[in-house]
Scaffold this motif. Structure first.
Motif, PDB file in Angstrom:
ATOM      1  N   SER A  83       0.422  -1.558   0.316  1.00  0.00           N
ATOM      2  CA  SER A  83      -0.343   0.059   0.158  1.00  0.00           C
ATOM      3  C   SER A  83       0.659   1.227   0.347  1.00  0.00           C
ATOM      4  N   ARG A  89       0.890   8.587  -1.610  1.00  0.00           N
ATOM      5  CA  ARG A  89       0.423   7.854  -0.020  1.00  0.00           C
ATOM      6  C   ARG A  89       2.146   7.540   0.563  1.00  0.00           C
ATOM      7  N   TYR A 192      -7.946  -0.728   0.271  1.00  0.00           N
ATOM      8  CA  TYR A 192      -6.950  -1.521   0.947  1.00  0.00           C
ATOM      9  C   TYR A 192      -6.076  -2.520  -0.452  1.00  0.00           C
ATOM     10  N   LEU A 195      -5.233   0.733  -2.980  1.00  0.00           N
ATOM     11  CA  LEU A 195      -4.080   1.133  -3.022  1.00  0.00           C
ATOM     12  C   LEU A 195      -2.999   0.694  -3.078  1.00  0.00           C
ATOM     13  N   HIS A 230     -10.816   6.357   3.106  1.00  0.00           N
ATOM     14  CA  HIS A 230     -10.133   5.510   2.543  1.00  0.00           C
ATOM     15  C   HIS A 230     -10.200   5.823   0.746  1.00  0.00           C
ATOM     16  N   LEU A 234      -8.708   7.201  -2.360  1.00  0.00           N
ATOM     17  CA  LEU A 234      -7.693   6.141  -3.372  1.00  0.00           C
ATOM     18  C   LEU A 234      -8.135   7.610  -4.964  1.00  0.00           C
TER      19      LEU A 234
END
Length: 244
Positions: A83, A89, A192, A195, A230, A234
């Protein structure tokens, strides 16, 4: 005095210190510094030469500046495979992170079977697999930021720091799951998995590799707030990728 003919600088990084070894034929005035460039070596270090850089910079060359030596002593190479693949990120977690390039590691495979310490879902791990390849992004990260990344990743609480050998970059630090925290029945949350996929797409990893990530079975995060948070991340990564 004779101008410098060859200067080699080797950096041997550990979790606690950096050892620097320098050897040179002969050194003249400080003017030789202006023509130096830095190239990755296959011997876990860097090589400085007085050959001028010709053509555009590529992933195997890092221009030298006056602070380069001190910078290298205060940072390590971190290989991201999960990730943290997307630079934005990772920079949200470790602001000093600077992308050096990408590569693949033979004999390792990507798995989503590490139990998340906070949410219990599947997180990424690397396992030995003779006929497999894992793709990584290599970042230079300040040593001062590694304690923060350790805390975020859960070093000592499910992950441990290890070194892997990445062909173009030498020894790099990464995180490997502890055996007691591996459960092959786990599945990652959809955000997740996405990611990881966002990073793989940004780095233009091979289509087959991205398809393998896309095909991973996922589950929906029961925590609506975390899921929405999240999803916003994204969307931000996708927008940033459009401007890369």
């Amino acid at each position: 005095l004779t101008p410098v003919t060859d200067l080699r600088v080797w950096l041997h990084m550990t979790d606690r210190k950096a050892l620097l070894t320098i050897s040179c034929a002969s050194i003249g005035t400080s003017a030789w510094l202006k023509n130096l460039n830095v190239q990755h070596s296959n011997h876990n270090g860097i090589r400085l030469s007085n050959e001028p850089h010709i053509g555009p910079a590529d992933k195997s060359s890092i221009p030298l500046n006056t602070n380069n030596m001190r910078t290298r002593l205060r940072s390590i190479c971190y290989a991201a495979y999960g990730s943290n693949l997307h630079p934005l990120r990772l920079r949200k977690r470790t602001p000093s992170a600077r992308l050096l390039g990408t590569d693949h590691v033979q004999g390792m495979a990507l798995r989503f079977h590490k139990r998340g310490r906070r949410d219990g879902s599947g997180k990424c791990n690397l396992v030995a697999s003779r006929d497999s390849i894992v793709h990584v992004a290599v970042f230079e990260v300040a040593l001062a930021d590694m304690a923060q990344l350790d805390a975020i990743e859960g070093a000592g609480q499910g992950y441990r720091r290890e070194e892997i050998v990445v062909t173009r970059f030498g020894r790099c630090t990464t995180y490997i799951a502890e055996q007691a925290h591996i459960d092959d029945s786990l599945a990652p949350f959809c955000w997740y998995r996405d990611l990881v996929l966002a990073g793989a797409e940004l780095h233009r990893f091979p289509d087959e590799y991205r398809d393998q990530i896309q095909s991973i079975d996922v589950i929906r995060d029961p925590d609506r707030f975390r899921h929405d948070e999240h999803q916003r991340l994204l969307a931000e990564l996708a927008n940033a990728s459009c401007h890369e």
